[in-house]
Design an enzyme around this catalytic site. Structure first.
Site, PDB file in Angstrom:
ATOM      1  N   THR A 118      -4.529  -3.357  15.878  1.00 37.45           N
ATOM      2  CA  THR A 118      -4.123  -3.165  14.487  1.00 37.45           C
ATOM      3  C   THR A 118      -2.752  -2.508  14.407  1.00 37.45           C
ATOM      4  O   THR A 118      -2.398  -1.681  15.257  1.00 37.45           O
ATOM      5  CB  THR A 118      -5.147  -2.284  13.737  1.00 37.45           C
ATOM      6  OG1 THR A 118      -4.631  -1.957  12.450  1.00 37.45           O
ATOM      7  CG2 THR A 118      -5.422  -0.987  14.484  1.00 37.45           C
ATOM      8  N   TYR A 142     -10.367   5.126  13.026  1.00 34.32           N
ATOM      9  CA  TYR A 142     -10.359   3.677  13.305  1.00 34.32           C
ATOM     10  C   TYR A 142      -9.145   3.307  14.155  1.00 34.32           C
ATOM     11  O   TYR A 142      -9.270   2.676  15.210  1.00 34.32           O
ATOM     12  CB  TYR A 142     -10.359   2.890  11.995  1.00 34.32           C
ATOM     13  CG  TYR A 142      -9.940   1.453  12.159  1.00 34.32           C
ATOM     14  CD1 TYR A 142     -10.771   0.533  12.802  1.00 34.32           C
ATOM     15  CD2 TYR A 142      -8.698   0.997  11.690  1.00 34.32           C
ATOM     16  CE1 TYR A 142     -10.377  -0.785  12.970  1.00 34.32           C
ATOM     17  CE2 TYR A 142      -8.301  -0.315  11.853  1.00 34.32           C
ATOM     18  CZ  TYR A 142      -9.153  -1.204  12.490  1.00 34.32           C
ATOM     19  OH  TYR A 142      -8.758  -2.510  12.656  1.00 34.32           O
TER      20      TYR A 142
END
Length: 263
Positions: A118, A142
Site C-alpha cells: 500500500t 494497517y
C-alpha cells in the site's frame, strides 16, 4: 501455461487479478479463508482451496501437488479504522500469518513473490508525487503491518534465492467491465463506492470529513486508480519477474489526484 498461486482471490483486488490471469491463459489456484472474501467473486475456472494462509498442512500439500511459477499475495485485513482499534489482530493476520505462509512457499521452492502492499507506507507525503525512494512513515497499524511484511521479503531475498515485486498502490476503485467482480462490501469506506451508492439511491448522503485541507476546495486530494488497471500491473509484474527474475518496488497510480469534492 504458467501456474499462479494467489491468496485472497475472493477479495476485491485478488478476484480482478484472477479474472485477468485466467483470461490471459494462466492457471490460477486461489487460497482464501473467506473471513472477509466472498465466494461469489471466485472465478469458476480457478482451483479454490478454502483455508487459512498460515495452515502449513494445506499449503504444503498444495505446493507438493503442483509446481507454481509465482505466488501473488493479496490476503489480509484492510480497514484502517479497524486496525487502530485492533492492532494485534492486524499484526497477526497481515504479518505473522503471511510470514508463515511465505516461509512455507520458500521451503517448497516457490521463490517468486508479488506482494500487494500500500502507498500508505509513505504516511503523509510533503510533495505531490511520491517516489519509491521517499521516506517511509506508516501512520496506522494497517500500514505498519504492510511495511513489516515488505521488509521481511526484502531481508529474506538477501540470504535466499528469492525475487519479488512489491506493489504500493493508492486508492483503488471501479469494477470489472464484464461485471464479474467489484467492491461488494457492505461496510466500504471507499469514496467512489459511496458516491455510486448515493447516485443509485442505496445511500442517503455522502459525509465529507474535513474542509480545511490545503487544497483549492478544502477537501483532501487522492490518486485513484481503476482496479482493472491495477490488475494489468500485476500481469505486467508477473511477466517481468518470470523474464528478468529481478526484484523491484513500484508505486501504482496515475500521478495526478482529485479532491473529494471533485469526485
Amino acid at each position: 501455461m504458467k501456474n499462479i498461486l494467489l491468496t485472497g482471490g475472493a477479495g476485491y483486488i485478488g478476484s480482478h487479478v484472477t479474472n485477468l490471469l485466467i483470461d490471459q491463459g494462466y492457471d490460477v489456484t486461489i487460497i482464501d479463508s473467506l473471513i472477509t472474501g466472498n465466494k461469489t467473486l471466485i472465478n469458476p475456472k480457478a482451483k479454490f482451496i478454502n483455508c487459512d494462509i498460515a495452515d502449513k498442512k494445506y499449503i504444503s500439500e498444495a505446493l507438493i501437488n503442483k509446481k507454481f511459477d509465482i505466488v501473488m499475495h493479496f490476503a489480509g485485513l484492510i480497514r484502517v479504522d479497524e486496525s487502530v482499534k485492533e492492532p494485534e489482530k492486524y499484526n497477526e493476520f497481515n504479518f505473522e500469518k503471511a510470514k508463515i505462509f511465505l516461509d512455507t512457499c520458500f521451503k517448497y521452492g516457490l521463490k517468486k513473490v508479488i506482494f500487494s502492499s500500500t502507498a500508505s507506507v509513505y504516511g503523509n507525503p510533503t510533495k505531490n508525487n511520491v517516489s519509491e525512494n521517499d521516506d517511509l512513515n506508516p501512520l496506522n497499524p494497517y500500514a505498519e503491518t504492510k511495511l513489516k511484511l515488505e521488509n521481511f521479503i526484502i531481508n529474506k531475498s538477501k540470504f535466499e534465492d528469492i525475487s519479488y515485486i512489491i506493489l504500493r498502490y493508492f486508492n483503488v476503485a471501479g469494477a470489472d467491465e464484464k461485471l464479474r467482480s467489484g467492491l461488494i462490501s457492505k461496510h466500504s469506506t471507499h469514496l467512489i463506492k459511496i458516491a455510486s451508492e448515493v447516485a443509485t439511491g442505496k445511500r442517503d448522503e455522502i459525509i465529507i470529513n474535513g474542509n480545511d485541507y490545503d487544497t483549492s476546495d478544502g477537501s483532501p486530494i487522492r490518486d485513484y486508480i481503476h482496479v482493472s488497471d491495477l490488475a494489468d500491473i500485476h500481469l505486467v509484474s508477473a511477466k517481468y519477474l518470470l523474464d528478468k527474475n529481478q526484484s523491484n518496488i513500484f508505486n501504482c497510480g496515475y500521478g495526478n489526484g482529485y479532491s473529494v469534492k471533485e469526485v
